[in-house]
Write a protein that holds these residues in place. Sequence first.
Motif, PDB file in Angstrom:
ATOM      1  N   PHE A 100       0.831  -1.209   0.000  1.00  0.00           N
ATOM      2  CA  PHE A 100       0.000   0.000   0.000  1.00  0.00           C
ATOM      3  C   PHE A 100       0.869   1.263   0.000  1.00  0.00           C
ATOM      4  O   PHE A 100       1.829   1.372   0.758  1.00  0.00           O
ATOM      5  CB  PHE A 100      -0.922   0.012   1.220  1.00  0.00           C
ATOM      6  CG  PHE A 100      -1.952   1.100   1.191  1.00  0.00           C
ATOM      7  CD1 PHE A 100      -3.197   0.871   0.608  1.00  0.00           C
ATOM      8  CD2 PHE A 100      -1.688   2.348   1.714  1.00  0.00           C
ATOM      9  CE1 PHE A 100      -4.158   1.880   0.569  1.00  0.00           C
ATOM     10  CE2 PHE A 100      -2.642   3.364   1.675  1.00  0.00           C
ATOM     11  CZ  PHE A 100      -3.878   3.115   1.102  1.00  0.00           C
ATOM     12  N   VAL A 101       0.494   2.208  -0.841  1.00  0.00           N
ATOM     13  CA  VAL A 101       1.128   3.532  -0.871  1.00  0.00           C
ATOM     14  C   VAL A 101       0.022   4.563  -0.698  1.00  0.00           C
ATOM     15  O   VAL A 101      -0.991   4.518  -1.393  1.00  0.00           O
ATOM     16  CB  VAL A 101       1.871   3.750  -2.208  1.00  0.00           C
ATOM     17  CG1 VAL A 101       2.411   5.169  -2.291  1.00  0.00           C
ATOM     18  CG2 VAL A 101       3.017   2.745  -2.350  1.00  0.00           C
ATOM     19  N   SER A 102       0.198   5.500   0.244  1.00  0.00           N
ATOM     20  CA  SER A 102      -0.881   6.443   0.556  1.00  0.00           C
ATOM     21  C   SER A 102      -1.164   7.375  -0.614  1.00  0.00           C
ATOM     22  O   SER A 102      -0.248   8.009  -1.131  1.00  0.00           O
ATOM     23  CB  SER A 102      -0.517   7.287   1.776  1.00  0.00           C
ATOM     24  OG  SER A 102      -0.381   6.466   2.905  1.00  0.00           O
ATOM     25  N   PRO A 103      -2.436   7.505  -0.995  1.00  0.00           N
ATOM     26  CA  PRO A 103      -2.781   8.436  -2.067  1.00  0.00           C
ATOM     27  C   PRO A 103      -2.939   9.873  -1.581  1.00  0.00           C
ATOM     28  O   PRO A 103      -3.094  10.774  -2.399  1.00  0.00           O
ATOM     29  CB  PRO A 103      -4.113   7.885  -2.593  1.00  0.00           C
ATOM     30  CG  PRO A 103      -4.703   7.109  -1.472  1.00  0.00           C
ATOM     31  CD  PRO A 103      -3.569   6.668  -0.581  1.00  0.00           C
ATOM     32  N   GLY A 327      -9.431  -7.411   1.055  1.00  0.00           N
ATOM     33  CA  GLY A 327      -8.789  -7.831  -0.188  1.00  0.00           C
ATOM     34  C   GLY A 327      -9.462  -7.309  -1.442  1.00  0.00           C
ATOM     35  O   GLY A 327      -9.094  -7.712  -2.545  1.00  0.00           O
ATOM     36  N   VAL A 328     -10.451  -6.422  -1.315  1.00  0.00           N
ATOM     37  CA  VAL A 328     -11.149  -5.934  -2.509  1.00  0.00           C
ATOM     38  C   VAL A 328     -10.472  -4.711  -3.106  1.00  0.00           C
ATOM     39  O   VAL A 328     -10.116  -4.693  -4.278  1.00  0.00           O
ATOM     40  CB  VAL A 328     -12.628  -5.612  -2.191  1.00  0.00           C
ATOM     41  CG1 VAL A 328     -13.310  -4.955  -3.399  1.00  0.00           C
ATOM     42  CG2 VAL A 328     -13.370  -6.874  -1.793  1.00  0.00           C
ATOM     43  N   ARG A 329     -10.295  -3.685  -2.288  1.00  0.00           N
ATOM     44  CA  ARG A 329      -9.879  -2.395  -2.844  1.00  0.00           C
ATOM     45  C   ARG A 329      -8.395  -2.081  -2.686  1.00  0.00           C
ATOM     46  O   ARG A 329      -7.850  -1.257  -3.393  1.00  0.00           O
ATOM     47  CB  ARG A 329     -10.709  -1.271  -2.216  1.00  0.00           C
ATOM     48  CG  ARG A 329     -12.150  -1.280  -2.669  1.00  0.00           C
ATOM     49  CD  ARG A 329     -13.024  -0.524  -1.707  1.00  0.00           C
ATOM     50  NE  ARG A 329     -13.000  -1.168  -0.401  1.00  0.00           N
ATOM     51  CZ  ARG A 329     -13.394  -0.603   0.717  1.00  0.00           C
ATOM     52  NH1 ARG A 329     -13.828   0.627   0.704  1.00  0.00           N
ATOM     53  NH2 ARG A 329     -13.347  -1.256   1.876  1.00  0.00           N
ATOM     54  N   TYR A 330      -7.756  -2.679  -1.678  1.00  0.00           N
ATOM     55  CA  TYR A 330      -6.331  -2.378  -1.466  1.00  0.00           C
ATOM     56  C   TYR A 330      -5.689  -3.494  -0.671  1.00  0.00           C
ATOM     57  O   TYR A 330      -6.363  -4.312  -0.055  1.00  0.00           O
ATOM     58  CB  TYR A 330      -6.135  -1.044  -0.751  1.00  0.00           C
ATOM     59  CG  TYR A 330      -7.191  -0.711   0.288  1.00  0.00           C
ATOM     60  CD1 TYR A 330      -7.291  -1.428   1.465  1.00  0.00           C
ATOM     61  CD2 TYR A 330      -8.109   0.318   0.056  1.00  0.00           C
ATOM     62  CE1 TYR A 330      -8.262  -1.122   2.388  1.00  0.00           C
ATOM     63  CE2 TYR A 330      -9.085   0.629   0.980  1.00  0.00           C
ATOM     64  CZ  TYR A 330      -9.153  -0.088   2.154  1.00  0.00           C
ATOM     65  OH  TYR A 330     -10.125   0.208   3.072  1.00  0.00           O
ATOM     66  N   GLY A 331      -4.375  -3.495  -0.709  1.00  0.00           N
ATOM     67  CA  GLY A 331      -3.624  -4.439   0.106  1.00  0.00           C
ATOM     68  C   GLY A 331      -3.509  -5.805  -0.529  1.00  0.00           C
ATOM     69  O   GLY A 331      -3.761  -5.988  -1.723  1.00  0.00           O
ATOM     70  N   ARG A 333      -4.306  -9.803  -1.277  1.00  0.00           N
ATOM     71  CA  ARG A 333      -5.521 -10.591  -1.488  1.00  0.00           C
ATOM     72  C   ARG A 333      -5.139 -12.059  -1.589  1.00  0.00           C
ATOM     73  O   ARG A 333      -4.156 -12.399  -2.236  1.00  0.00           O
ATOM     74  CB  ARG A 333      -6.217 -10.158  -2.784  1.00  0.00           C
ATOM     75  CG  ARG A 333      -7.394 -11.064  -3.148  1.00  0.00           C
ATOM     76  CD  ARG A 333      -7.968 -10.753  -4.515  1.00  0.00           C
ATOM     77  NE  ARG A 333      -8.668  -9.468  -4.538  1.00  0.00           N
ATOM     78  CZ  ARG A 333      -9.424  -9.070  -5.574  1.00  0.00           C
ATOM     79  NH1 ARG A 333      -9.581  -9.844  -6.637  1.00  0.00           N
ATOM     80  NH2 ARG A 333     -10.019  -7.901  -5.544  1.00  0.00           N
ATOM     81  N   PRO A 339     -16.610 -14.192  -3.231  1.00  0.00           N
ATOM     82  CA  PRO A 339     -16.105 -13.096  -2.384  1.00  0.00           C
ATOM     83  C   PRO A 339     -15.993 -13.497  -0.911  1.00  0.00           C
ATOM     84  O   PRO A 339     -15.017 -13.142  -0.238  1.00  0.00           O
ATOM     85  CB  PRO A 339     -17.149 -11.990  -2.587  1.00  0.00           C
ATOM     86  CG  PRO A 339     -17.705 -12.242  -3.934  1.00  0.00           C
ATOM     87  CD  PRO A 339     -17.724 -13.736  -4.092  1.00  0.00           C
ATOM     88  N   MET A 342     -12.955 -15.365  -0.329  1.00  0.00           N
ATOM     89  CA  MET A 342     -11.803 -14.465  -0.507  1.00  0.00           C
ATOM     90  C   MET A 342     -11.595 -13.592   0.728  1.00  0.00           C
ATOM     91  O   MET A 342     -10.465 -13.426   1.193  1.00  0.00           O
ATOM     92  CB  MET A 342     -12.022 -13.585  -1.729  1.00  0.00           C
ATOM     93  CG  MET A 342     -10.833 -12.681  -2.029  1.00  0.00           C
ATOM     94  SD  MET A 342     -11.257 -11.403  -3.224  1.00  0.00           S
ATOM     95  CE  MET A 342     -12.171 -10.266  -2.216  1.00  0.00           C
TER      96      MET A 342
END
Lengths: 495, 139
Positions: A100-103, A327-331, A333, A339, A342
């Motif tokens: 992860f990199v902060s936006p 595990g859906v939007r970031y990081g 999975r 789902p 998952m």
Amino acid sequence: MLHRLTISELTARLARREVSARDAMQACLDQVARADGAIKAFISHNPADALTQADAADKSIAAGADFAQQPLLGVPMALKDVLAVKDHPLNCCSKILGNFVSPYDATVVEKLKTAGAVIFGRLNMDEFAMGSSTENSAFQTTRNPWDTSRIPGGSSGGSAAAVAADECIASLGSDTGGSIRQPAALCGVVGMKPTYGRVSRYGLVAFASSLDQIGPFTKNVRDAATLLEVISGHDPRDATSIPQPVPRYTQALTGDIRGLRIGLPKEFMVGGLDPEVKRAVDAAVTHLQSLGATVQEVSLPHTDHDVAVYYIIATAEASANLARFDGVRYGARVDGVDPLEMYGNTRGAGFGAEVKRRIILGTYVLSSGYYDAYYLRAQKVRTLIRQDYLRAFEQVDAIVTPTTPTPAFKLGEKSGDPLQMYLSDIFTIGCNLAGIPGLSLPCGFANASQPSALKSQPRLPIGLQLLGKPFGEETLLRLAHAYEQSTPWHKEHAL
Amino acid sequence: MRSEVGRLKVEWLKGEGALFNPSHLAVRPTLNLELSTLNFSFRPVSAPEFNIKYVAHLARLKLSPEEETQLGAQLGNILGYIEKLKEVDVTGVEPTAHAFPMVNVFRADETRPGLSNEDALRNAPKKTNGLFVVPKVVE
């Protein structure tokens, strides 16, 4: 030796053009290179980016920048790995965040940057701020700079150790049940948890939303006041931040504490306390009296329930906050056929043991049939705990306690027994439940009286905790500063 | 029934360099935090009440059989400890959700800049055509 300076010492020299921000940054980088192999406070840092930022600070200084406007100009700082810094990694020291990199920047990070700070590293912590020793990090175990066989405290152990080891000039951490004050005490630095709502939490990864606050780690009280002044204030992006003007905290440091009323909660200063901690805290209270404060006993009758209430409320809130790591939007999975599988696979592989323990406990206390018995009841007892504090503050201006029942314990000593670990937080939790400010500062050392020739054990710092009224930070800083300036403890360096 | 926490306390008292050495105990006849924290009896929470598999499912957390056993035992201890809250009389006490309750925190209903699609997807484990990709939900 620039890395050993405080914020006020460094900025004074920068303002006089005696040193450059690049020199100060290089001194900290050199100290990290020298010391961090043993201390392990840093998860990552970027020397090239750090020096580029420092050069920019030097340009501003050369162009006549005003340190009154930018009180952190050129000051090297590192942050707990729970605060978002745009384009820097953010992991909460968990495997589940992957790469992860902060936006975006957290509000406190925006404020630090506006004030001119050079932000150069990510500091170790217990995974998702859950722990009291930093042993729950998925990355590494941080050591106490005063004795590397001991824990630095937690969860902001990296923040405390980095400041104590002079690897950075100051740092920020977060405090949900003592995670700033406890490691500050065990590492011999100043740590402060502001009033709930004083500092915006936008960009802080949430653990327990009704308890979390961001606060400073510094080498002395003046620096804590400077940093608190920079990071405080209302933020529309955090609906729990409170629209209350920010005082000039450094102006509260008058040195005069005559007539301030100090309360000693009778429920805290009793058995179970390490005798050296008790001796140091008793001596500190006597010292505050000699400076003109008056001392009286107060009662916080529901103290006995702090830990139980905390471990219901904090885990309940954590179980909800950490639901987003699926595990859906970031990081990271770990795939599944659907789902649901998952989510389970990702979370089962990504979270460490303590985080799982707390999610399970929090899910249980919120589950159908148990909500009233655990969560609702805990929230009611929380009301009683908060009322105890507010009632005590009708009689006194501040409450003084030890920050921790013992000095730093050994690595591994409590990691096998979660309940024993939880009980090490008995003195710090009430502050978060009541939403009031708290500060820990050094008040002595254990093993200090051993003749040096026979010295078998290193000296271990002891912390004094000051608790204040809601938005009573100025009183705490004034008391702490007067105590500090008339005692020798803050002049000692771990390395 | 002898509690786990009770046993823990005895071990602390016996242990070398014990945290709670009896000689450390103050003689003041006030509420003793250490003893009152640890010295109580409770009914250990057993399997039918604390179904680890069920709770792990609610939490969307896949546990190994070893984790189930270990977490189950540890949580039984912790739940036993927090049972002590039942001693407190909370009749007529309002719950505290936040220390400083703020109600109706509104902002102006105006559009503001947010994350771009690219930034929002920057950390996605799997993405395509500007969207997050997840396993198939329906057959």
